[in-house]
Design a protein around this motif. Structure first.
Motif, PDB file in Angstrom:
ATOM      1  N   THR A 137      52.960  43.069  88.476  1.00 25.72           N
ATOM      2  CA  THR A 137      52.472  44.392  89.135  1.00 25.72           C
ATOM      3  C   THR A 137      51.351  45.475  88.645  1.00 25.72           C
ATOM      4  O   THR A 137      50.634  45.390  89.560  1.00 25.72           O
ATOM      5  N   ALA A 138      51.460  44.975  87.022  1.00 25.78           N
ATOM      6  CA  ALA A 138      50.490  45.309  86.798  1.00 25.78           C
ATOM      7  C   ALA A 138      49.596  44.847  86.400  1.00 25.78           C
ATOM      8  O   ALA A 138      48.027  46.148  86.752  1.00 25.78           O
ATOM      9  N   TYR A 139      49.348  43.685  86.704  1.00 31.25           N
ATOM     10  CA  TYR A 139      48.043  43.111  86.822  1.00 31.25           C
ATOM     11  C   TYR A 139      47.366  43.576  88.240  1.00 31.25           C
ATOM     12  O   TYR A 139      46.234  43.510  87.670  1.00 31.25           O
ATOM     13  N   LYS A 140      48.153  43.629  89.041  1.00 28.12           N
ATOM     14  CA  LYS A 140      47.906  43.957  89.946  1.00 28.12           C
ATOM     15  C   LYS A 140      47.453  45.148  90.404  1.00 28.12           C
ATOM     16  O   LYS A 140      45.991  45.473  91.143  1.00 28.12           O
ATOM     17  N   LEU A 141      47.714  46.155  89.673  1.00 26.55           N
ATOM     18  CA  LEU A 141      47.332  47.449  90.196  1.00 26.55           C
ATOM     19  C   LEU A 141      46.130  47.752  89.356  1.00 26.55           C
ATOM     20  O   LEU A 141      45.789  48.241  89.419  1.00 26.55           O
ATOM     21  N   GLY A 142      45.580  46.937  87.706  1.00 28.07           N
ATOM     22  CA  GLY A 142      44.463  47.251  87.286  1.00 28.07           C
ATOM     23  C   GLY A 142      43.556  46.245  88.457  1.00 28.07           C
ATOM     24  O   GLY A 142      42.202  46.943  88.309  1.00 28.07           O
ATOM     25  N   TYR A 143      44.168  45.158  88.795  1.00 24.21           N
ATOM     26  CA  TYR A 143      42.656  44.271  89.952  1.00 24.21           C
ATOM     27  C   TYR A 143      42.650  45.190  90.749  1.00 24.21           C
ATOM     28  O   TYR A 143      41.016  45.919  91.036  1.00 24.21           O
ATOM     29  N   PHE A 144      43.641  46.578  91.081  1.00 23.76           N
ATOM     30  CA  PHE A 144      42.802  46.588  92.769  1.00 23.76           C
ATOM     31  C   PHE A 144      41.824  48.326  92.363  1.00 23.76           C
ATOM     32  O   PHE A 144      41.129  48.924  93.030  1.00 23.76           O
ATOM     33  N   ILE A 145      42.481  49.009  90.913  1.00 23.50           N
ATOM     34  CA  ILE A 145      41.922  50.072  90.352  1.00 23.50           C
ATOM     35  C   ILE A 145      40.204  49.815  90.411  1.00 23.50           C
ATOM     36  O   ILE A 145      39.473  50.150  90.570  1.00 23.50           O
ATOM     37  N   GLY A 146      40.042  48.120  89.586  1.00 25.69           N
ATOM     38  CA  GLY A 146      38.753  47.874  89.187  1.00 25.69           C
ATOM     39  C   GLY A 146      37.822  47.771  90.421  1.00 25.69           C
ATOM     40  O   GLY A 146      36.964  47.611  90.446  1.00 25.69           O
ATOM     41  N   LYS A 147      38.097  46.946  91.112  1.00 27.14           N
ATOM     42  CA  LYS A 147      38.236  46.316  92.460  1.00 27.14           C
ATOM     43  C   LYS A 147      37.459  47.190  93.539  1.00 27.14           C
ATOM     44  O   LYS A 147      36.522  47.735  93.675  1.00 27.14           O
ATOM     45  N   ASN A 148      38.499  48.994  93.355  1.00 23.47           N
ATOM     46  CA  ASN A 148      37.450  50.159  93.827  1.00 23.47           C
ATOM     47  C   ASN A 148      36.745  50.772  93.343  1.00 23.47           C
ATOM     48  O   ASN A 148      35.814  51.813  93.594  1.00 23.47           O
ATOM     49  N   ASN A 149      36.275  50.053  92.038  1.00 20.95           N
ATOM     50  CA  ASN A 149      35.594  50.766  91.365  1.00 20.95           C
ATOM     51  C   ASN A 149      35.835  52.214  90.512  1.00 20.95           C
ATOM     52  O   ASN A 149      35.314  53.327  89.769  1.00 20.95           O
ATOM     53  N   TRP A 150      36.850  52.488  90.365  1.00 19.41           N
ATOM     54  CA  TRP A 150      37.634  53.497  89.913  1.00 19.41           C
ATOM     55  C   TRP A 150      37.447  53.255  87.850  1.00 19.41           C
ATOM     56  O   TRP A 150      37.331  52.001  87.882  1.00 19.41           O
ATOM     57  N   VAL A 151      38.402  53.794  87.133  1.00 20.78           N
ATOM     58  CA  VAL A 151      38.773  53.444  85.809  1.00 20.78           C
ATOM     59  C   VAL A 151      40.010  53.960  85.892  1.00 20.78           C
ATOM     60  O   VAL A 151      40.610  54.328  85.929  1.00 20.78           O
ATOM     61  N   LEU A 152      40.283  52.325  84.483  1.00 20.01           N
ATOM     62  CA  LEU A 152      41.692  52.272  84.375  1.00 20.01           C
ATOM     63  C   LEU A 152      42.111  53.160  83.127  1.00 20.01           C
ATOM     64  O   LEU A 152      41.758  52.609  82.120  1.00 20.01           O
ATOM     65  N   ILE A 153      43.279  53.879  83.489  1.00 18.96           N
ATOM     66  CA  ILE A 153      43.739  54.425  81.369  1.00 18.96           C
ATOM     67  C   ILE A 153      44.930  54.263  81.450  1.00 18.96           C
ATOM     68  O   ILE A 153      45.500  54.216  82.187  1.00 18.96           O
ATOM     69  N   ASN A 154      44.830  53.505  80.063  1.00 16.60           N
ATOM     70  CA  ASN A 154      46.271  53.138  79.794  1.00 16.60           C
ATOM     71  C   ASN A 154      46.568  53.319  77.817  1.00 16.60           C
ATOM     72  O   ASN A 154      45.428  53.902  77.842  1.00 16.60           O
ATOM     73  N   GLY A 155      47.538  52.707  77.427  1.00 15.45           N
ATOM     74  CA  GLY A 155      48.181  52.638  76.067  1.00 15.45           C
ATOM     75  C   GLY A 155      46.945  52.061  75.339  1.00 15.45           C
ATOM     76  O   GLY A 155      47.328  52.161  73.903  1.00 15.45           O
ATOM     77  N   GLY A 156      46.707  50.464  76.056  1.00 16.09           N
ATOM     78  CA  GLY A 156      46.059  49.942  75.152  1.00 16.09           C
ATOM     79  C   GLY A 156      46.215  48.953  74.770  1.00 16.09           C
ATOM     80  O   GLY A 156      45.734  47.850  73.231  1.00 16.09           O
ATOM     81  N   CYS A 203      50.316  62.440  74.972  1.00 19.43           N
ATOM     82  CA  CYS A 203      49.878  63.494  76.006  1.00 19.43           C
ATOM     83  C   CYS A 203      48.183  63.145  76.564  1.00 19.43           C
ATOM     84  O   CYS A 203      47.650  63.152  77.582  1.00 19.43           O
ATOM     85  N   ILE A 204      47.632  62.435  75.611  1.00 20.03           N
ATOM     86  CA  ILE A 204      45.861  62.008  76.121  1.00 20.03           C
ATOM     87  C   ILE A 204      45.320  60.768  77.413  1.00 20.03           C
ATOM     88  O   ILE A 204      45.167  61.741  78.480  1.00 20.03           O
ATOM     89  N   THR A 205      46.489  59.998  77.048  1.00 19.23           N
ATOM     90  CA  THR A 205      46.415  59.069  78.275  1.00 19.23           C
ATOM     91  C   THR A 205      47.299  60.117  79.608  1.00 19.23           C
ATOM     92  O   THR A 205      46.203  59.185  80.827  1.00 19.23           O
ATOM     93  N   VAL A 206      48.094  60.948  79.705  1.00 18.92           N
ATOM     94  CA  VAL A 206      48.722  61.317  80.721  1.00 18.92           C
ATOM     95  C   VAL A 206      46.936  62.113  81.375  1.00 18.92           C
ATOM     96  O   VAL A 206      46.965  62.589  82.141  1.00 18.92           O
ATOM     97  N   ALA A 207      46.744  63.075  80.435  1.00 21.71           N
ATOM     98  CA  ALA A 207      46.191  63.759  80.857  1.00 21.71           C
ATOM     99  C   ALA A 207      44.555  63.541  81.091  1.00 21.71           C
ATOM    100  O   ALA A 207      44.099  63.979  82.261  1.00 21.71           O
ATOM    101  N   SER A 208      44.020  61.613  81.066  1.00 17.77           N
ATOM    102  CA  SER A 208      43.108  61.794  80.652  1.00 17.77           C
ATOM    103  C   SER A 208      43.056  61.140  82.584  1.00 17.77           C
ATOM    104  O   SER A 208      42.302  60.516  83.686  1.00 17.77           O
ATOM    105  N   GLY A 209      44.510  60.820  83.512  1.00 16.03           N
ATOM    106  CA  GLY A 209      44.432  60.357  84.533  1.00 16.03           C
ATOM    107  C   GLY A 209      44.581  61.800  86.033  1.00 16.03           C
ATOM    108  O   GLY A 209      44.937  62.728  85.237  1.00 16.03           O
ATOM    109  N   ASP A 210      43.988  60.965  87.178  1.00 23.21           N
ATOM    110  CA  ASP A 210      43.842  61.861  88.274  1.00 23.21           C
ATOM    111  C   ASP A 210      45.337  61.459  88.432  1.00 23.21           C
ATOM    112  O   ASP A 210      45.418  62.549  89.632  1.00 23.21           O
ATOM    113  N   VAL A 211      45.456  60.603  88.586  1.00 22.15           N
ATOM    114  CA  VAL A 211      47.344  60.356  88.671  1.00 22.15           C
ATOM    115  C   VAL A 211      47.525  59.681  88.053  1.00 22.15           C
ATOM    116  O   VAL A 211      47.029  58.372  87.005  1.00 22.15           O
TER     117      VAL A 211
END
Lengths: 172, 172, 172, 172
Positions: free
Chosen positions: A24-43, A92-100
Motif C-alpha cells: 500500500t505504501a509503495y502504491k501511494l508513494g508511486y501515485f504521489i510521485g506520478k502526480n509531481n507532488w512531494v512525498l514526506i516521510n520519516g526516511g 512533529c516535523i514529519t507531520v507539520a510538513s504535510g498538506d495532508v
C-alpha cells in the motif's frame, strides 16, 4: 505571484511493514510521485522505505525527515535527506510538513504522529483496511479540539480520489 | 544500488540582506539549481529569499527549513517547505542537511549555524569578500575540535569551483 | 500572588575544563547554591560538572539540561536531570532557562549558546580573565540586534556583585 | 559516590481540568512534594497547574517544561521554569524527564506524551477512574514493542503505593 511550492503529502506508518502495508505504501508513494507532488516521510525502513521506493520509481521527489544527525542514515530511495538531529521529537516535523497526512497501519510511533497531526489541524486519511493505527483511528475524533474527524478510507482508490480533491483545493 | 539522493548545499546568511549579499545569494542559488543539486536554507527573507529565488529561476529545488508551525510561513520561492515547529533550534537542522555550507555575510543567527556546522564536521565555505560572519570566520579554526579550518573564498567563481569539486567527491 | 519560582542562573563553558575554568565554575556554582538560587547547565563534564559540584557542596539546586534520552547520562552532582532527547539543539534550552548567563571560557559549543543568549535578549556575563569565548566576547555587541552589549567581568567578585544586583531586579 | 539527583515524577493531563482532574492532580503534586521528590509537568493550566500548586503547598519542587521561549510563560506555582523554545516537540522532554509517568485524564496532547513514555520505556501509571487517556489506556499494551503494559490504578492510594515502591527501587 503566488507561492511556488509543491503539494506535500506525508505518509506515516511502522518501520516494520507487513506485505499489505509495504504494498500500500509503495502504491501511494508511486501515485504521489506520478502526480509531481512531494512525498514526506520519516526516511527509514518499512512503510517509509516502501513509499520512498514508490516515489522513486515514479521519478518523483521524496523528502526523508530523519531522527539522527547523519545525512545518509535513511533508506536509499529518498531524493532529499533532512537529518533533524532531534530524535523522536522529529515526529512533529514529519507531520507539520504535510498538506495532508496518510496513515498506513502503524504502532505507537505512528500514534504519536497522529496526535501531532490532530493538533496541527491537518487532514488525516486513514487506510482503514489495514490493521493498526490506521484502522483503530479511522473516522474518529481524537478529542474535542476539532470539529472535523479523521477520514476513513475503505480502499486505496478512495485515498487517490481524496488526494486529488485536496490538491485541487491547494491550487486555489 | 547506491543512495539516490541529490547533492545538498546549505546557504546561510542574514534575513536582512545588503545588495551585495542579495546578489551573491541569488547567484549561488541559481548555480545550485542549474546543477540540479538541492538548495537548503532557512526559508525566510534576505539571503534566504535571494538564494531561493535564484534556485527557482534556474528551475531547481529549494527546501525551506522554517522555524514555525505554518507550512506557508516562508518566502514564496521555495519548492518544498519544512515547518520544523521548534523555533531557532531549527538552526541545527538547516546545517545538518547540507553536504556543504556556504556562508554569505551574516549576523548572530548565522554565527549560531556556523558553530553547528563546525560541530557536525561539515565543509564550510565563507564568502570572505562580504562583511559579517563570512568575512570574520573565513579560513579559521573556530576551536581545536577539528583539524580542517573553514574555507576562505575570495570571489564567487571560487565558490563555484569548490562546490563542483565537492560534488565530484559526493558522487564517488 | 506573584510567581514563586526561583532566580535561575545558567553557566556555560567547555566539557573539557582547565584548572582555572574548573575552579571558577565551582566557585560560581557554590555561590549560586549558597544564595538559594537555581543553577542551570548542560549537565556534563568540565565546566558543567564543576559548577554542579559547587552547587551541590553548597546544598543548592542544579538542573542538568542534557542532550540525550537517558535520565542518568549526566554528571553525578546535578539535583534534577532533564534529558531533552534533542541533541545539541538543547543548547537553546540551557540558555532560555537562565535569567542571566555566565560564560566561563568556552569553545564552539559555548559560542553557539552565546548566540542563542544574544537572540533571547538575556544578560550575558563574560569572565574575561579566562581564555576562550568568555574573553573573546567580553563587552561586545555580537551584532546590531541589541542595544546592550555583553558584560565584561574582570574578576569573580564582580560576577558575584552583578548576580546579586540582577537578583534584586528579579525580586521587584 | 552515587548520583545525587532526586526521584522525578512526571504528571501529564489536559490544560483544561475537570474538578476531579484538578483535585487528583493537586493531591498527587502534594504527595510528591511532601516526599521531597521532584514534580515534572508541562507548566501550564489545568492538570499542570493543579499538580504544581500541590507541590508548592507541600513546599516541594516543581519543574515546568514549557513549550515557548519566555521563562515566565507558565503558571505561577512552579519552582523552576524550563522554557524549551521548541513548541509541542517539548512533549518528549516532559516524559523523558520522569522516572515514572502518572496520567490524569487527558486528551490528544496527553496521548502524544503517552506514546513517548511508551517508546522511552517508562513506567506509566494510569488513573483509571478518570475519563480520558488515563481510563482508555489503563493496563494496556500500546503496541508490541514492550513486554510491560501500562499500570491500571483504581484509586489515588494505589498511585501513592506504586510511587513509594518505585522510589525504593530508585534508591537501590
Amino acid at each position: 505571484m503566488k507561492r511556488v511550492r509543491k503539494f506535500q503529502v506525508t505518509i506515516i506508518g511502522s518501520s516494520e511493514a507487513s506485505h499489505l502495508e509495504y504494498d500500500t505504501a509503495y502504491k501511494l508513494g508511486y501515485f504521489i510521485g506520478k502526480n509531481n507532488w512531494v512525498l514526506i516521510n520519516g526516511g527509514r525502513t518499512g512503510v517509509m522505505e516502501a513509499s520512498s521506493k514508490g516515489a522513486y520509481d515514479a521519478k518523483g521527489i521524496c523528502v526523508a525527515i530523519l531522527p539522527g544527525e547523519l545525512i545518509d542514515s535513511g533508506n536509499i530511495y529518498s531524493t532529499i535527506s533532512i537529518p533533524t538531529t532531534i530524535g523522536y521529537a522529529r515526529n512533529c516535523i514529519t507531520v507539520a510538513s504535510g498538506d495532508v497526512i496518510v496513515i498506513v497501519g502503524g504502532k505507537s510511533g505512528t500514534l504519536c504522529e497522529l496526535t501531532y497531526a490532530w493538533q496541527y489541524n491537518k487532514p488525516i486519511i486513514c487506510c482503514s483496511w489495514i490493521d493498526g493505527v490506521s484502522k483503530d483511528y479511522a473516522g474518529v475524533f481524537v478529542d474535542d479540539k476539532r470539529s472535523v474527524p479523521t477520514i476513513k478510507s475503505e480502499k486505496i482508490e478512495d485515498v487517490y480520489d481524496l488526494l486529488i480533491r485536496m490538491y485541487e483545493n491547494f491550487l486555489d
